[in-house]
Design a protein around this motif. Sequence first.
Motif, PDB file in Angstrom:
ATOM      1  N   ARG A 464       0.817  -1.214   0.000  1.00  0.00           N
ATOM      2  CA  ARG A 464       0.000   0.000   0.000  1.00  0.00           C
ATOM      3  C   ARG A 464       0.852   1.266   0.000  1.00  0.00           C
ATOM      4  O   ARG A 464       0.369   2.333  -0.350  1.00  0.00           O
ATOM      5  N   ALA A 465       2.111   1.140   0.381  1.00  0.00           N
ATOM      6  CA  ALA A 465       2.983   2.308   0.384  1.00  0.00           C
ATOM      7  C   ALA A 465       3.264   2.804  -1.026  1.00  0.00           C
ATOM      8  O   ALA A 465       3.666   3.954  -1.213  1.00  0.00           O
ATOM      9  N   CYS A 466       3.037   1.948  -2.024  1.00  0.00           N
ATOM     10  CA  CYS A 466       3.361   2.359  -3.393  1.00  0.00           C
ATOM     11  C   CYS A 466       2.315   1.939  -4.415  1.00  0.00           C
ATOM     12  O   CYS A 466       2.445   2.270  -5.597  1.00  0.00           O
ATOM     13  N   CYS A 467       1.290   1.193  -4.016  1.00  0.00           N
ATOM     14  CA  CYS A 467       0.319   0.651  -4.973  1.00  0.00           C
ATOM     15  C   CYS A 467      -1.107   0.826  -4.458  1.00  0.00           C
ATOM     16  O   CYS A 467      -1.339   1.000  -3.259  1.00  0.00           O
ATOM     17  N   GLN A 468      -2.052   0.763  -5.435  1.00  0.00           N
ATOM     18  CA  GLN A 468      -3.464   0.646  -5.081  1.00  0.00           C
ATOM     19  C   GLN A 468      -3.764  -0.841  -4.926  1.00  0.00           C
ATOM     20  O   GLN A 468      -3.766  -1.579  -5.905  1.00  0.00           O
ATOM     21  N   VAL A 469      -4.004  -1.282  -3.730  1.00  0.00           N
ATOM     22  CA  VAL A 469      -4.146  -2.708  -3.454  1.00  0.00           C
ATOM     23  C   VAL A 469      -5.615  -3.065  -3.304  1.00  0.00           C
ATOM     24  O   VAL A 469      -6.350  -2.410  -2.560  1.00  0.00           O
ATOM     25  N   SER A 470      -6.036  -4.093  -4.027  1.00  0.00           N
ATOM     26  CA  SER A 470      -7.387  -4.645  -3.897  1.00  0.00           C
ATOM     27  C   SER A 470      -7.259  -6.120  -3.521  1.00  0.00           C
ATOM     28  O   SER A 470      -6.289  -6.789  -3.901  1.00  0.00           O
ATOM     29  N   PHE A 471      -8.237  -6.607  -2.775  1.00  0.00           N
ATOM     30  CA  PHE A 471      -8.229  -8.003  -2.325  1.00  0.00           C
ATOM     31  C   PHE A 471      -9.446  -8.726  -2.890  1.00  0.00           C
ATOM     32  O   PHE A 471     -10.505  -8.133  -3.104  1.00  0.00           O
ATOM     33  N   PHE A 472      -9.270 -10.027  -3.090  1.00  0.00           N
ATOM     34  CA  PHE A 472     -10.409 -10.860  -3.501  1.00  0.00           C
ATOM     35  C   PHE A 472     -10.270 -12.217  -2.838  1.00  0.00           C
ATOM     36  O   PHE A 472      -9.226 -12.886  -2.958  1.00  0.00           O
ATOM     37  N   ASP A 473     -11.333 -12.628  -2.128  1.00  0.00           N
ATOM     38  CA  ASP A 473     -11.351 -13.916  -1.442  1.00  0.00           C
ATOM     39  C   ASP A 473     -11.866 -14.982  -2.401  1.00  0.00           C
ATOM     40  O   ASP A 473     -13.052 -15.000  -2.744  1.00  0.00           O
ATOM     41  N   CYS A 474     -10.997 -15.858  -2.844  1.00  0.00           N
ATOM     42  CA  CYS A 474     -11.378 -16.899  -3.804  1.00  0.00           C
ATOM     43  C   CYS A 474     -12.240 -17.978  -3.170  1.00  0.00           C
ATOM     44  O   CYS A 474     -12.812 -18.801  -3.888  1.00  0.00           O
ATOM     45  N   CYS A 475     -12.312 -18.018  -1.828  1.00  0.00           N
ATOM     46  CA  CYS A 475     -13.131 -19.013  -1.137  1.00  0.00           C
ATOM     47  C   CYS A 475     -14.481 -18.439  -0.705  1.00  0.00           C
ATOM     48  O   CYS A 475     -15.197 -19.073   0.071  1.00  0.00           O
TER      49      CYS A 475
END
Length: 871
Positions: A464-475
């Motif tokens: 997050r210090a350098c990127c736009q972070v997104s998460f996705f729960d595959c379960c």
Amino acid sequence: RGICPNGCKAELNSVITEDESTVETMMREAMEYLELYYHERYEDMCGTKGFLPKKERMAQVRKAIHGTGTYVHTFDELEHGARVAWRNAPKCSNRKYWQQLKLLDCRDVNSNEGIYGSCMKHLSKAVACGSAEAYVTVFRPSTPGTCDGPAIWNEQLLSYAAYNQHGEIIGDPKNLRFTQMLEERFGWKGPSDGNQGPYDYLPLVIQSSPTEKPELFEVPLECAPAVHIHHPEHPELSELNMRWYPIPAVCALDLTVGGIVYSAVPFNGWYANTEVLRDLTDASRYNMLVPVARALGLDPDTKPGDEPLWKDEVMTVLNKAVYHSFKVSKIAMIGHHNLIDMFWEWYKDEMRHRQYCPVNFKWVIPPMSSATNEAYLGLNKAQEYTLKPAYVFGKSFLTLEREHFGKRDSTKSMTMFFNTVRLAIFFKRLINLVRRRRPPVLILYASVTGNAAAYASKLGSTLRACCQVSFFDCCGTNSAGDLQIMSLIDSATLCIFITSTQGNGELPSLSRKFFLNLFGKNGHALFDKNCAVLGFGSSAYPIFCGAAAELSRSITENGGREIVPRGLCDAVKGEDLTFQSWTATLVKKMASMPGASPLVVELSERINDLDQIDTRRQVILDSVTLRIFTSKEVKEAAANTFMSRLRSTCHRASAGSRRNSDCSSRRGSLDSSHRRKLPDSDSLHHLDSLDSSHHLDGSLLSIVEVDERINEAINKALRDTSRLRKDVFESHILSRIDLVDQNDDSKDSNSGDENESTKNVRRKTSLVKIDLDMCGNPPYQPGDHVQVYPHNTISETKLRTFIDHLSGELNLDDQIYLTFESEEVSLAELAVTAPILHHNIDQLVSLESFLRTQASMEAPIPTQSCLDLSS
């Protein structure tokens, strides 16, 4: 149509009740209650002065309702109605004592001061008896069809205030809004001394009728002295200055009996220990879990993938402290185990006799040790419904505030709202400008136990210090059909797949449908896409991180490319180090790619320190010096040590004999058994002929103990002196009692020809007593956990073969001697990093014994043993 044969009536159809007038509703509910009252109280009240027969009393009530629109309860009718209302309360698990509720009849009180005095009288009575008795105070009823009864704005007679001091809430956050209302409407800012603390009693806001002005009344501390929380075995908890008020006395309830509503009814029972425990530990209340953990010396900072089991330990200790403190203060409190046990028995009795008992499952079942009682399953289908008489929620303080003071001035609020909107728009534009410099990264994780998800969160925090972070729960439940994931993959410059391993090297079962869709009909989304794969597993299984390998293969087949080698985190060898090293590699690769953001380059420069993550362990291991001596060298060292001591003894003895020859005759002769035998001249000549080159360094000589006889000295030198075996594996069994059930005993008695081995197979378990002083260094303390490991039944031949492989070119008869010399590393740090080596510091151990001890599966830390051996 009744719901039970004992006189209780079911609530009528809503279509009928909607058409009823106020008088008709009053008449119906009054007759229903009188039916119930006479059914349950007739035998006890028959013959009492002033008690009317059922028909006569019903006629009297009908006449009063037709004439005035209401009627008046007798004392016993009102008290029994209050008791039945408690019996019908679905959220209360202490209803077993409903018949012991005592009524404080204050229906003649009409002023604010009078209501306050009645409330203080209620508190005094409840606290004076240790709150082991339940009381209910009833004021005048509301006029039918109106809400003109008295009101107590507080939820409870006793509660703690909350203050917002520079963004930090001091006190009970539950009452923050009420405390702010007191300051805004009544000018109350805390105790009279001006010191705002976390345990300040809130004043009572009392309004005898809607037409009267509400007034503030302070609650004297002597009416309800707080219970200070102490622990009998952890005095450090006293330093936290935790406390709680002695009784729960709710006053925001209305009592409805026979069509008449009594508002603002103070009612008290006594606490269960888990109620106070939750008040102190809930995140939305005092949230004392972390402070208590630190006071107990526990580390509340859970590492990724670890379960925060310290919370259970803190809850157990604090639960005991709460229960102990109330008992010492002689304030009644019931334990949650006894509470649910008694409720379950009472519930079954109610269902047998009355065939009904409303229950709110989540309120009745205790929040701790919920499944330890059969009520946990016995009540899981219990139903909650409202029966009258009943305690129902009255008006909230927000409603009472609005009715008396009117609506708040919205001009200031609207101005603040529009200013907030303008700020939001400004910050959104600013965020968009910043995001243009941050590449979008998507982290897709598939976790079984939450370990992979925890590391995904940790990786996201770094990026997050350098990127736009997104998460996705595959379960996730609907992950396979989630349409948003395709747009996230399309917009991402990098897709990071993090997966755990389930079964025989397979993907988590809940994620398989998602990956089947992603790598099947939606596989084109990964074409020419930068990807990275991080897998979690254990090398103790045949297929190590097979799920990660499967993801890498599928990504390649669909045209994606992995920008860094696949990361494989091994739970056996320390997954945290592998994760940090892989993260550093990933960030460096992102920084070296064309068009990399300056923020990514900056993070890459700062993350270089992760490459040195393992250097500390190497420094620690380098501090240990390992020297190996052959059996011949040890024997010669022991012989030289013995001879050198013997030589000095002989010289001292010969000189002493010359000095003491004159006085020897005056002393008594020594017993021959205590007289040291001196060597003759041939022996001394042999001593001088020994080659001094065979003397080893002083560190070895210091641990080779030599007796007067050289053979015993050599045997002692070759003896295994490993503290590891002495402190960990040797224990003294005091007794063993085989516990066999009655059926097995009878079988054994009937079959006398069975041998002892057959009986041992049949036994259920054993009660073994061991001498804990012989099982560890330092000795175990009461309350410590003892782990029991099965004995490894590997054959001596296979164990010998394995040890031969470990020893390599070394001789198994050789001796290992370890020393520790370091100014940078402490022994305590060595004990954590390499416990097996630490146990053998300054010990002379045969190589065979050293390897056999650690190769055997008796060790409680076999994984660490393997790591130390490989190091």
